[in-house]
Design a protein around this motif. Structure first.
Motif, PDB file in Angstrom:
ATOM      1  N   ARG A  85       6.254-112.993 -28.421  1.00 54.59           N
ATOM      2  CA  ARG A  85       6.911-112.217 -29.463  1.00 54.59           C
ATOM      3  C   ARG A  85       8.347-111.928 -29.040  1.00 54.59           C
ATOM      4  O   ARG A  85       8.638-111.776 -27.867  1.00 54.59           O
ATOM      5  CB  ARG A  85       6.137-110.916 -29.659  1.00 54.59           C
ATOM      6  N   THR A  86       9.226-111.822 -30.011  1.00 56.13           N
ATOM      7  CA  THR A  86      10.622-111.490 -29.759  1.00 56.13           C
ATOM      8  C   THR A  86      10.826-110.000 -29.951  1.00 56.13           C
ATOM      9  O   THR A  86      10.405-109.443 -30.957  1.00 56.13           O
ATOM     10  CB  THR A  86      11.548-112.264 -30.729  1.00 56.13           C
ATOM     11  N   TYR A  87      11.460-109.369 -28.978  1.00 52.34           N
ATOM     12  CA  TYR A  87      11.780-107.945 -29.037  1.00 52.34           C
ATOM     13  C   TYR A  87      13.291-107.804 -29.082  1.00 52.34           C
ATOM     14  O   TYR A  87      13.988-108.315 -28.211  1.00 52.34           O
ATOM     15  CB  TYR A  87      11.218-107.208 -27.815  1.00 52.34           C
ATOM     16  N   ILE A  88      13.777-107.116 -30.102  1.00 50.44           N
ATOM     17  CA  ILE A  88      15.207-106.879 -30.270  1.00 50.44           C
ATOM     18  C   ILE A  88      15.445-105.379 -30.143  1.00 50.44           C
ATOM     19  O   ILE A  88      14.767-104.581 -30.802  1.00 50.44           O
ATOM     20  CB  ILE A  88      15.697-107.335 -31.671  1.00 50.44           C
ATOM     21  N   SER A  89      16.386-105.006 -29.303  1.00 51.55           N
ATOM     22  CA  SER A  89      16.729-103.594 -29.141  1.00 51.55           C
ATOM     23  C   SER A  89      18.197-103.395 -29.464  1.00 51.55           C
ATOM     24  O   SER A  89      19.042-104.177 -29.034  1.00 51.55           O
ATOM     25  CB  SER A  89      16.485-103.136 -27.701  1.00 51.55           C
ATOM     26  N   ILE A  90      18.474-102.347 -30.208  1.00 52.71           N
ATOM     27  CA  ILE A  90      19.857-101.933 -30.455  1.00 52.71           C
ATOM     28  C   ILE A  90      20.054-100.672 -29.630  1.00 52.71           C
ATOM     29  O   ILE A  90      19.347 -99.680 -29.810  1.00 52.71           O
ATOM     30  CB  ILE A  90      20.128-101.661 -31.944  1.00 52.71           C
ATOM     31  N   LEU A  91      21.003-100.752 -28.712  1.00 54.65           N
ATOM     32  CA  LEU A  91      21.246 -99.672 -27.768  1.00 54.65           C
ATOM     33  C   LEU A  91      22.678 -99.173 -27.901  1.00 54.65           C
ATOM     34  O   LEU A  91      23.534 -99.871 -28.441  1.00 54.65           O
ATOM     35  CB  LEU A  91      21.013-100.167 -26.339  1.00 54.65           C
ATOM     36  N   SER A  92      22.921 -98.010 -27.358  1.00 57.75           N
ATOM     37  CA  SER A  92      24.267 -97.458 -27.370  1.00 57.75           C
ATOM     38  C   SER A  92      24.589 -96.916 -25.993  1.00 57.75           C
ATOM     39  O   SER A  92      23.722 -96.363 -25.320  1.00 57.75           O
ATOM     40  CB  SER A  92      24.372 -96.328 -28.399  1.00 57.75           C
ATOM     41  N   GLU A  93      25.826 -97.079 -25.584  1.00 64.96           N
ATOM     42  CA  GLU A  93      26.261 -96.515 -24.314  1.00 64.96           C
ATOM     43  C   GLU A  93      26.555 -95.030 -24.459  1.00 64.96           C
ATOM     44  O   GLU A  93      26.592 -94.301 -23.489  1.00 64.96           O
ATOM     45  CB  GLU A  93      27.492 -97.258 -23.802  1.00 64.96           C
ATOM     46  N   GLU A  94      26.756 -94.586 -25.687  1.00 66.15           N
ATOM     47  CA  GLU A  94      27.028 -93.175 -25.943  1.00 66.15           C
ATOM     48  C   GLU A  94      25.724 -92.392 -25.878  1.00 66.15           C
ATOM     49  O   GLU A  94      24.685 -92.854 -26.335  1.00 66.15           O
ATOM     50  CB  GLU A  94      27.656 -93.005 -27.330  1.00 66.15           C
ATOM     51  N   GLU A  95      25.795 -91.181 -25.314  1.00 63.79           N
ATOM     52  CA  GLU A  95      24.590 -90.356 -25.210  1.00 63.79           C
ATOM     53  C   GLU A  95      24.097 -89.909 -26.579  1.00 63.79           C
ATOM     54  O   GLU A  95      22.906 -89.899 -26.851  1.00 63.79           O
ATOM     55  CB  GLU A  95      24.860 -89.138 -24.330  1.00 63.79           C
ATOM     56  N   ASP A  96      25.013 -89.496 -27.429  1.00 61.91           N
ATOM     57  CA  ASP A  96      24.636 -88.965 -28.733  1.00 61.91           C
ATOM     58  C   ASP A  96      25.178 -89.875 -29.822  1.00 61.91           C
ATOM     59  O   ASP A  96      26.315 -89.722 -30.248  1.00 61.91           O
ATOM     60  CB  ASP A  96      25.177 -87.541 -28.893  1.00 61.91           C
ATOM     61  N   ASN A  97      24.384 -90.842 -30.253  1.00 65.83           N
ATOM     62  CA  ASN A  97      24.851 -91.774 -31.271  1.00 65.83           C
ATOM     63  C   ASN A  97      24.120 -91.526 -32.579  1.00 65.83           C
ATOM     64  O   ASN A  97      23.102 -92.147 -32.874  1.00 65.83           O
ATOM     65  CB  ASN A  97      24.655 -93.217 -30.807  1.00 65.83           C
ATOM     66  N   GLU A  98      24.631 -90.580 -33.339  1.00 69.15           N
ATOM     67  CA  GLU A  98      24.022 -90.197 -34.613  1.00 69.15           C
ATOM     68  C   GLU A  98      23.925 -91.372 -35.594  1.00 69.15           C
ATOM     69  O   GLU A  98      22.894 -91.524 -36.260  1.00 69.15           O
ATOM     70  CB  GLU A  98      24.801 -89.036 -35.237  1.00 69.15           C
ATOM     71  N   PRO A  99      24.954 -92.229 -35.719  1.00 71.97           N
ATOM     72  CA  PRO A  99      24.830 -93.352 -36.661  1.00 71.97           C
ATOM     73  C   PRO A  99      23.649 -94.285 -36.335  1.00 71.97           C
ATOM     74  O   PRO A  99      22.941 -94.729 -37.241  1.00 71.97           O
ATOM     75  CB  PRO A  99      26.162 -94.091 -36.529  1.00 71.97           C
ATOM     76  N   LEU A 100      23.415 -94.555 -35.047  1.00 71.88           N
ATOM     77  CA  LEU A 100      22.258 -95.392 -34.698  1.00 71.88           C
ATOM     78  C   LEU A 100      20.958 -94.665 -34.989  1.00 71.88           C
ATOM     79  O   LEU A 100      20.001 -95.274 -35.482  1.00 71.88           O
ATOM     80  CB  LEU A 100      22.302 -95.807 -33.226  1.00 71.88           C
TER      81      LEU A 100
ATOM     82  N   ASP B  72      28.602 -98.688 -33.765  1.00 72.23           N
ATOM     83  CA  ASP B  72      28.651 -99.317 -32.452  1.00 72.23           C
ATOM     84  C   ASP B  72      27.239 -99.421 -31.881  1.00 72.23           C
ATOM     85  O   ASP B  72      26.477 -98.454 -31.919  1.00 72.23           O
ATOM     86  CB  ASP B  72      29.519 -98.503 -31.488  1.00 72.23           C
ATOM     87  N   GLY B  73      26.917-100.588 -31.362  1.00 67.50           N
ATOM     88  CA  GLY B  73      25.618-100.778 -30.728  1.00 67.50           C
ATOM     89  C   GLY B  73      25.571-102.120 -30.024  1.00 67.50           C
ATOM     90  O   GLY B  73      26.214-103.080 -30.460  1.00 67.50           O
ATOM     91  N   ASP B  74      24.847-102.162 -28.925  1.00 61.25           N
ATOM     92  CA  ASP B  74      24.646-103.398 -28.184  1.00 61.25           C
ATOM     93  C   ASP B  74      23.261-103.930 -28.503  1.00 61.25           C
ATOM     94  O   ASP B  74      22.298-103.158 -28.576  1.00 61.25           O
ATOM     95  CB  ASP B  74      24.770-103.152 -26.681  1.00 61.25           C
ATOM     96  N   ILE B  75      23.160-105.244 -28.645  1.00 64.25           N
ATOM     97  CA  ILE B  75      21.882-105.859 -28.995  1.00 64.25           C
ATOM     98  C   ILE B  75      21.327-106.592 -27.785  1.00 64.25           C
ATOM     99  O   ILE B  75      22.018-107.393 -27.157  1.00 64.25           O
ATOM    100  CB  ILE B  75      22.042-106.802 -30.202  1.00 64.25           C
ATOM    101  N   ASP B  76      20.082-106.293 -27.477  1.00 66.85           N
ATOM    102  CA  ASP B  76      19.372-106.904 -26.361  1.00 66.85           C
ATOM    103  C   ASP B  76      18.201-107.695 -26.928  1.00 66.85           C
ATOM    104  O   ASP B  76      17.458-107.186 -27.775  1.00 66.85           O
ATOM    105  CB  ASP B  76      18.881-105.811 -25.403  1.00 66.85           C
ATOM    106  N   ILE B  77      18.031-108.939 -26.468  1.00 67.74           N
ATOM    107  CA  ILE B  77      16.944-109.807 -26.926  1.00 67.74           C
ATOM    108  C   ILE B  77      16.033-110.081 -25.745  1.00 67.74           C
ATOM    109  O   ILE B  77      16.494-110.447 -24.667  1.00 67.74           O
ATOM    110  CB  ILE B  77      17.476-111.153 -27.457  1.00 67.74           C
ATOM    111  N   GLU B  78      14.736-109.928 -25.969  1.00 69.91           N
ATOM    112  CA  GLU B  78      13.756-110.225 -24.931  1.00 69.91           C
ATOM    113  C   GLU B  78      12.576-110.937 -25.573  1.00 69.91           C
ATOM    114  O   GLU B  78      12.111-110.544 -26.642  1.00 69.91           O
ATOM    115  CB  GLU B  78      13.286-108.925 -24.275  1.00 69.91           C
ATOM    116  N   VAL B  79      12.110-112.001 -24.923  1.00 71.95           N
ATOM    117  CA  VAL B  79      10.924-112.716 -25.383  1.00 71.95           C
ATOM    118  C   VAL B  79       9.822-112.479 -24.364  1.00 71.95           C
ATOM    119  O   VAL B  79       9.996-112.769 -23.180  1.00 71.95           O
ATOM    120  CB  VAL B  79      11.197-114.235 -25.540  1.00 71.95           C
ATOM    121  N   ARG B  80       8.720-111.890 -24.833  1.00 76.14           N
ATOM    122  CA  ARG B  80       7.579-111.662 -23.940  1.00 76.14           C
ATOM    123  C   ARG B  80       6.302-111.644 -24.767  1.00 76.14           C
ATOM    124  O   ARG B  80       6.293-111.195 -25.910  1.00 76.14           O
ATOM    125  CB  ARG B  80       7.740-110.376 -23.130  1.00 76.14           C
ATOM    126  N   GLY B  81       5.250-112.159 -24.172  1.00 74.96           N
ATOM    127  CA  GLY B  81       3.948-112.142 -24.828  1.00 74.96           C
ATOM    128  C   GLY B  81       3.927-112.864 -26.164  1.00 74.96           C
ATOM    129  O   GLY B  81       3.215-112.450 -27.069  1.00 74.96           O
TER     130      GLY B  81
END
Length: 176
Positions: free
Chosen positions: A54-69, A43-52
């Motif tokens: 360059r493309t920045y991709i972040s994989i985030l989790s709503e869970e505090e402890d996400n060992e798989p990520l 499980d993970g949420d993907i965030d896309i941001e374009v700045r400077g």
């Protein structure tokens, strides 16, 4: 049309196409990573941001402890670096354009950037104190760039030495 007018039109076209190319790059990368996460049942949420530019991709989790990520980061970020390269290859295959995208997972790169700043500050202090060059541990190209920038901001000189996975930075008293 005069040369000045042609130049203005060309500049407008470049300004319009660069962001759309980066947005397309982000979409392709996000699709690739979503498929990978689905296959791995992570499980993970993907965030896309374009700045400077360059493309920045972040994989985030709503869970505090996400060992798989965290497993996707790996030891010293090695798995993250490999995943970033695979994602860049997916973008190249799909668009025909080389990508400079940066992938982050659960804020690892932000945390590592602070750590690298501290490493650079310690190396500069040591070089000033001893008058000798200070060799740092091997690190990725992205991390070396962050350290080079930090060392330069502190007024000293740094160079990358070595080959492949042994490439590292040497900080010296030579003024920047």
């Amino acid at each position: 049309m005069s040369n000045v007018e042609e130049s203005a039109v060309t500049d407008e076209i470049v300004e319009e196409t660069a962001p759309s190319r980066l947005e397309e790059e982000g979409d392709v990368a996000a699709d690739y990573l979503e498929e990978l996460l689905d296959i791995a049942d992570i499980d993970g949420d993907i965030d896309i941001e374009v700045r400077g530019g360059r493309t920045y991709i972040s994989i985030l989790s709503e869970e505090e402890d996400n060992e798989p990520l965290r497993a996707l980061i790996g030891q010293d970020g090695e798995t993250l670096e490999a995943l970033q390269e695979l994602t860049r290859l997916a973008v190249l295959t799909s668009t025909g354009n080389r990508s400079r995208l940066v992938l982050d997972i659960t804020g690892y790169r932000a945390g590592r950037a602070g750590e690298l700043q501290r490493i650079a500050e310690d190396a500069v202090a040591q070089a000033r104190e001893t008058g000798e060059d200070v060799a740092l541990e091997p690190m990725s190209a992205y991390e070396r760039k962050l350290v080079h920038d930090a060392v330069a901001a502190l007024g000293l000189h740094s160079e990358s030495e070595g080959e492949g996975s042994r490439r590292h930075i040497v900080v010296s008293l030579t003024e920047a």
